[in-house]
Design an enzyme around this catalytic site. Structure first.
Site, PDB file in Angstrom:
ATOM      1  CD  GLU A  54       3.019  -6.208  -1.034  1.00 27.81           C
ATOM      2  OE1 GLU A  54       3.721  -5.181  -1.059  1.00 27.81           O
ATOM      3  OE2 GLU A  54       3.491  -7.359  -0.921  1.00 27.81           O
ATOM      4  CG  ASP A  55       6.022  -9.925  -3.378  1.00 29.08           C
ATOM      5  OD1 ASP A  55       6.258  -9.541  -4.546  1.00 29.08           O
ATOM      6  OD2 ASP A  55       6.925 -10.252  -2.591  1.00 29.08           O
ATOM      7  CG  HIS A 114       3.823  -7.358   3.513  1.00 32.35           C
ATOM      8  ND1 HIS A 114       3.964  -6.330   4.422  1.00 32.35           N
ATOM      9  CD2 HIS A 114       3.780  -6.745   2.299  1.00 32.35           C
ATOM     10  CE1 HIS A 114       3.986  -5.165   3.799  1.00 32.35           C
ATOM     11  NE2 HIS A 114       3.893  -5.402   2.504  1.00 32.35           N
ATOM     12  CB  ILE A 116       6.299 -14.313  -1.020  1.00 33.76           C
ATOM     13  CG1 ILE A 116       5.863 -13.795  -2.407  1.00 33.76           C
ATOM     14  CG2 ILE A 116       5.116 -14.378  -0.068  1.00 33.76           C
ATOM     15  CD1 ILE A 116       4.833 -14.694  -3.094  1.00 33.76           C
ATOM     16  CG  HIS A 133       2.550  -8.126   8.729  1.00 40.80           C
ATOM     17  ND1 HIS A 133       3.769  -7.696   9.207  1.00 40.80           N
ATOM     18  CD2 HIS A 133       2.567  -7.883   7.389  1.00 40.80           C
ATOM     19  CE1 HIS A 133       4.483  -7.205   8.207  1.00 40.80           C
ATOM     20  NE2 HIS A 133       3.779  -7.321   7.095  1.00 40.80           N
ATOM     21  CG  ASN A 167       7.334  -3.741   2.907  1.00 45.03           C
ATOM     22  OD1 ASN A 167       7.215  -4.388   1.880  1.00 45.03           O
ATOM     23  ND2 ASN A 167       6.681  -2.597   3.099  1.00 45.03           N
ATOM     24  CG  ASN A 223       8.217  -1.327  -0.162  1.00 46.01           C
ATOM     25  OD1 ASN A 223       7.997  -2.506  -0.407  1.00 46.01           O
ATOM     26  ND2 ASN A 223       7.232  -0.443  -0.093  1.00 46.01           N
ATOM     27  CG  ASP A 269       5.535  -1.724  -3.116  1.00 39.44           C
ATOM     28  OD1 ASP A 269       5.995  -2.733  -2.557  1.00 39.44           O
ATOM     29  OD2 ASP A 269       4.455  -1.200  -2.772  1.00 39.44           O
ATOM     30  CG  ASN A 270       7.058  -5.982  -3.442  1.00 41.14           C
ATOM     31  OD1 ASN A 270       7.793  -6.071  -2.462  1.00 41.14           O
ATOM     32  ND2 ASN A 270       5.735  -6.095  -3.356  1.00 41.14           N
TER      33      ASN A 270
END
Length: 364
Positions: A54-55, A114, A116, A133, A167, A223, A269-270
């Site tokens: 995700e990141d 999630h 970083i 989480h 998040n 986010n 998002d990121n």
């Protein structure tokens, strides 16, 4: 028709009308009515990864990419034993040899990372911060020391009631950071209602090493978050607000003051801050498709990468440099720049794309 029945019909009509308006507002914000007429292609290759990379944070001086991943579909299905991890990619190796290598510390044992953030101190020391989480419940920020080879050693766990639904995180010191709460409430039902109502109850919190406080509020699904190279600006995205916020940061107090706002028209998002100061922001043009993709991997979710070139004093330009209907990658959540390349991660699937960055910005 009796007066009582007439009033009942009026009340029912009003309720139906309100629900219809709220539903339309949410679907519009979630991109349900968005039509993608043409893709913006890029030359890409694929790196296999654990599910849900995700990141991605890149240590450009060392040529090392850190990847946060865990199997969200398995977790959503109720599997308690799911443990995520942090991985590295040696970007100094030939591109054809790029692969993910686990560097996860043994602590905490209950680890589902999630967002970083990598912090590099003036002395060259490095720390990695990760939103966690845990399966047992609650939310934390985990802080790790980073060895020269990228291996992680757990240093500290930060827990606080203000970490309602974290998040993403951005470190601004060896133990100080900002984090986004994408919701102001807990529990999937309450959060779903918040989303449907487009409630502006998410926020940004700041931890000064001892205590935590809210420094920005009234956001709609805050986010991604990142910091400028000089530490004077904080960037944050609103996924349901479809926008980028820029805040002036007081390095002494950590206070944030809004300074710029850019509507981007997509579920942003990121954020990655590139060496030239431009921002790469992964986005979901159709959030409704992302929801469907989460429950069924056969249903694609369009992926977008937006580049934002900020001008001194405010303003600048923004546009799309990558847009795919979901066949190449679904649910892109991060695009991290490395030279003329970008590494694109996603929320659910076991892959990372490595793509050439387009020099041309296109309107979406």
């Amino acid at each position: 028709m009796s007066p009582a029945m007439r009033w009942i019909l009026i009340i029912v009509a009003v309720i139906v009308g309100i629900i219809s308006v709220l539903g339309w507002r949410f679907l519009a914000a979630a991109g349900y009515f968005t039509a993608i007429k043409q893709e913006v292609v890029a030359q890409c290759t694929t790196i296999p990864s654990p599910p849900g990379p995700e990141d991605i944070q890149i240590d450009r001086k060392r040529g090392l990419a850190f990847v946060s991943a865990y199997d969200r579909r398995a977790a959503m299905a109720g599997h308690k034993g799911v443990r995520g991890g942090i991985y590295t990619i040696d970007l100094t190796a030939p591109e054809g040899q790029w692969a993910l290598h686990p560097v996860t510390a043994s602590e905490p044992a209950d680890f589902r990372p999630h967002g970083i953030s990598l912090y590099v101190g003036a002395d060259g020391s490095r720390r990695l911060f990760a939103v966690n989480h845990p399966a047992a419940g609650g939310h934390t920020i985990e802080i790790f020391d980073v060895a020269a080879d990228g291996m992680l050693t757990h240093v500290k766990t930060v827990a606080d009631p203000l970490l309602v639904s974290p998040n993403d995180v951005v470190a601004v010191g060896p133990e100080t950071f900002y984090a986004t709460n994408d919701h102001g409430s807990t529990g999937p039902t309450r959060q779903m209602i918040d989303d449907l109502l487009l409630k502006r109850n998410s926020d940004i919190v700041y931890f000064d090493g001892k205590s935590m406080r809210v420094v920005a509020s009234r956001l709609s699904f805050a986010n991604g978050i990142n910091v400028s190279a000089d530490g004077k600006s904080i960037y944050a995205t609103e996924m349901l607000g479809l926008a980028l916020h820029v805040y002036k940061r007081d390095p002494m107090t950590g206070d944030l003051v809004p300074s710029d706002y850019t509507p981007l028209g997509s579920g942003v998002d990121n954020i990655d801050v590139q060496e030239d100061g431009s921002l790469l922001i992964a986005a979901h043009p159709k959030l409704t498709s992302l929801i469907s993709h989460g429950s069924d991997p056969r249903k694609p979710s369009p992926s977008q990468v937006i580049r934002v070139e900020l001008a001194p004093g405010g303003g600048g330009r923004a546009g799309t440099i990558y847009l795919n209907l979901g066949q190449d990658i679904s649910g892109a959540s991060v695009a991290a720049g490395y030279g003329d390349l970008m590494l694109i991660g996603n929320v659910f699937d076991p892959k990372i794309l490595v793509c050439k960055q387009s020099k041309e910005i296109k309107a979406f």
